[in-house]
Write a protein that holds these residues in place. Structure first.
Motif, PDB file in Angstrom:
ATOM      1  N   TYR A  51      20.945   9.290  30.131  1.00 16.67           N
ATOM      2  CA  TYR A  51      19.765   9.604  29.410  1.00 16.67           C
ATOM      3  C   TYR A  51      20.117  10.055  27.810  1.00 16.67           C
ATOM      4  O   TYR A  51      21.326  10.040  27.513  1.00 16.67           O
ATOM      5  N   MET A  52      18.957  10.221  26.861  1.00 20.89           N
ATOM      6  CA  MET A  52      19.240  10.147  25.652  1.00 20.89           C
ATOM      7  C   MET A  52      19.029  11.920  25.358  1.00 20.89           C
ATOM      8  O   MET A  52      18.181  12.727  25.722  1.00 20.89           O
ATOM      9  N   HIS A  53      19.996  12.395  24.623  1.00 15.21           N
ATOM     10  CA  HIS A  53      20.413  13.698  24.569  1.00 15.21           C
ATOM     11  C   HIS A  53      19.263  13.994  23.209  1.00 15.21           C
ATOM     12  O   HIS A  53      18.924  13.093  22.371  1.00 15.21           O
ATOM     13  N   LYS A  54      18.896  15.403  22.891  1.00 22.26           N
ATOM     14  CA  LYS A  54      18.100  15.574  21.878  1.00 22.26           C
ATOM     15  C   LYS A  54      18.572  15.314  20.391  1.00 22.26           C
ATOM     16  O   LYS A  54      17.779  15.128  19.564  1.00 22.26           O
ATOM     17  N   ASP A  55      20.059  15.155  20.242  1.00 21.68           N
ATOM     18  CA  ASP A  55      20.810  14.832  19.048  1.00 21.68           C
ATOM     19  C   ASP A  55      20.803  13.307  18.869  1.00 21.68           C
ATOM     20  O   ASP A  55      21.366  12.793  18.022  1.00 21.68           O
ATOM     21  N   GLY A  56      20.304  12.526  20.071  1.00 15.87           N
ATOM     22  CA  GLY A  56      20.158  11.122  19.806  1.00 15.87           C
ATOM     23  C   GLY A  56      21.441  10.288  20.564  1.00 15.87           C
ATOM     24  O   GLY A  56      21.546   9.090  20.369  1.00 15.87           O
ATOM     25  N   ARG A  57      22.482  11.277  20.889  1.00 14.99           N
ATOM     26  CA  ARG A  57      23.595  10.584  21.733  1.00 14.99           C
ATOM     27  C   ARG A  57      23.116  10.440  23.285  1.00 14.99           C
ATOM     28  O   ARG A  57      22.338  10.685  23.573  1.00 14.99           O
ATOM     29  N   LEU A  58      23.795   9.180  23.737  1.00 17.95           N
ATOM     30  CA  LEU A  58      23.349   8.875  24.948  1.00 17.95           C
ATOM     31  C   LEU A  58      24.572   9.689  25.861  1.00 17.95           C
ATOM     32  O   LEU A  58      25.651   9.611  25.768  1.00 17.95           O
ATOM     33  N   LEU A  59      24.017  10.310  26.847  1.00 16.49           N
ATOM     34  CA  LEU A  59      24.650  11.160  27.837  1.00 16.49           C
ATOM     35  C   LEU A  59      24.647  10.573  29.239  1.00 16.49           C
ATOM     36  O   LEU A  59      23.701  10.032  29.619  1.00 16.49           O
ATOM     37  N   GLY A  60      25.726  10.707  29.844  1.00 13.20           N
ATOM     38  CA  GLY A  60      25.855  10.271  31.256  1.00 13.20           C
ATOM     39  C   GLY A  60      25.984  11.282  32.099  1.00 13.20           C
ATOM     40  O   GLY A  60      26.228  12.670  31.676  1.00 13.20           O
ATOM     41  N   THR A  61      25.500  11.563  33.449  1.00 15.62           N
ATOM     42  CA  THR A  61      25.785  12.330  34.696  1.00 15.62           C
ATOM     43  C   THR A  61      25.872  11.786  35.860  1.00 15.62           C
ATOM     44  O   THR A  61      25.337  11.094  36.156  1.00 15.62           O
ATOM     45  N   SER A  62      26.686  12.678  36.537  1.00 11.48           N
ATOM     46  CA  SER A  62      26.762  12.215  38.010  1.00 11.48           C
ATOM     47  C   SER A  62      25.728  13.056  38.895  1.00 11.48           C
ATOM     48  O   SER A  62      25.674  12.580  40.176  1.00 11.48           O
ATOM     49  N   LYS A  63      25.066  13.868  38.370  1.00 10.85           N
ATOM     50  CA  LYS A  63      23.784  14.583  38.970  1.00 10.85           C
ATOM     51  C   LYS A  63      22.726  13.428  39.224  1.00 10.85           C
ATOM     52  O   LYS A  63      22.627  12.490  38.720  1.00 10.85           O
ATOM     53  N   LYS A  64      22.256  13.523  40.394  1.00  4.54           N
ATOM     54  CA  LYS A  64      21.180  12.671  40.852  1.00  4.54           C
ATOM     55  C   LYS A  64      19.583  13.240  40.424  1.00  4.54           C
ATOM     56  O   LYS A  64      19.249  14.203  40.873  1.00  4.54           O
TER      57      LYS A  64
END
Length: 281
Positions: A51-64
């Motif tokens: 998903y896209m963080h508010k600062d514009g970075r792409l973040l990943g997560t192992s959460k569902k």
């Protein structure tokens, strides 16, 4: 190409002080250490939600998350904003619903069925309760009698609207329902009729003769278990019949009519009995 708001298989390239850097070969995603599974190594592939963080970075997560881009989902409002609300999607970041995307005003604590999509201006996930803007209305790939998955949306003047197979919208009619439904419930249903204008009528009971045959066996087994008599008949209420057999009164009458023609039961106003051939005795 990385799909924002969906699961992606990405390769681990490096470690930084903030987390692992993942890539699809073109773009990079930061997977914070709090979301890093155990025993993963540089060079391995890992499946994460991006998903896209508010600062514009792409973040990943192992959460569902509770839903991905392209999904209809039943979510709860957890906070109010100046021009919209935020709903819990099961991640550290809540999903935004602008006022323009609210079919009716949303308030903290409310729950609604919404559609998840990407804001074209910034690639961030947003939601909308204006569901008819996102359902497919042409080239409906369904046939009457098909078994489908339903997400109950809300109540209308005629019954309950429901999302069908995460693609279409249809209607369950009040006079054909014999139990309480609640928005957000998921149910198995069947396509009753597809109208010329593309509207879809739904049922919570299967259609067709196969269903009748199946219920013949069910009712015969129930009669034998009950000692040969069940106190339901031609004039019993639809609610009584549904409570016992989970079928409509019209379906019940077709089943017992078939059993009567086969000389397997006798029918009264408020009871049915296993047929006893007195001549054979």
């Amino acid at each position: 190409m990385i799909e924002i708001g969906r699961y992606n298989d990405l390769r681990i390239t490096t470690k930084t002080e903030n987390g692992l850097i993942l890539t699809d070969g073109e773009n990079e995603v930061l997977l914070p250490y709090v979301d890093v599974p155990k025993n993963v190594e540089i060079g391995e592939n890992i499946n994460v939600f991006v998903y896209m963080h508010k600062d514009g970075r792409l973040l990943g997560t192992s959460k569902k998350p509770l839903a991905c881009v392209g999904d209809f989902a039943f979510l709860t409002v957890v906070d109010d904003g100046e021009d919209g609300v935020f709903m819990d999607i099961g991640l550290d970041k809540d999903i935004y619903v602008p006022q323009r995307e609210q079919k009716r005003p949303m308030f903290k604590g409310d729950s609604h069925v919404v559609y998840i999509f990407l804001d074209e201006s910034n690639s961030r996930m947003v939601a909308s309760s204006r569901l008819t803007n996102f359902v497919e209305e042409e080239d409906i790939d369904l046939e009457e009698g098909d078994e489908v998955s339903l997400l109950i949306v809300d109540r209308s003047d005629l019954g309950f609207n429901a999302i069908i197979d995460n693609k279409y919208i249809g209607l369950l009619y009040t006079n054909e329902l014999f139990e309480q439904l609640q928005p957000g419930e998921t149910r198995k249903g069947w396509v009753k009729k597809i109208r010329v204008e593309g509207k879809i009528d739904l049922s919570l009971q299967p259609m067709g003769y196969g269903h009748i045959l199946e219920n013949k066996d069910v009712i015969l087994d129930e009669l034998k278990y009950a000692g040969g008599v069940i106190h339901l008949g031609d004039k019993s209420s639809p609610e009584e019949i549904y409570q016992r057999f989970k079928i409509s009164k019209s379906a019940f009458k077709k089943v017992i009519g078939g059993l009567y023609k086969d000389r397997l039961i006798t029918i009264g106003d408020h009871e049915i009995k296993l047929f006893i051939d007195e001549e054979a005795e």
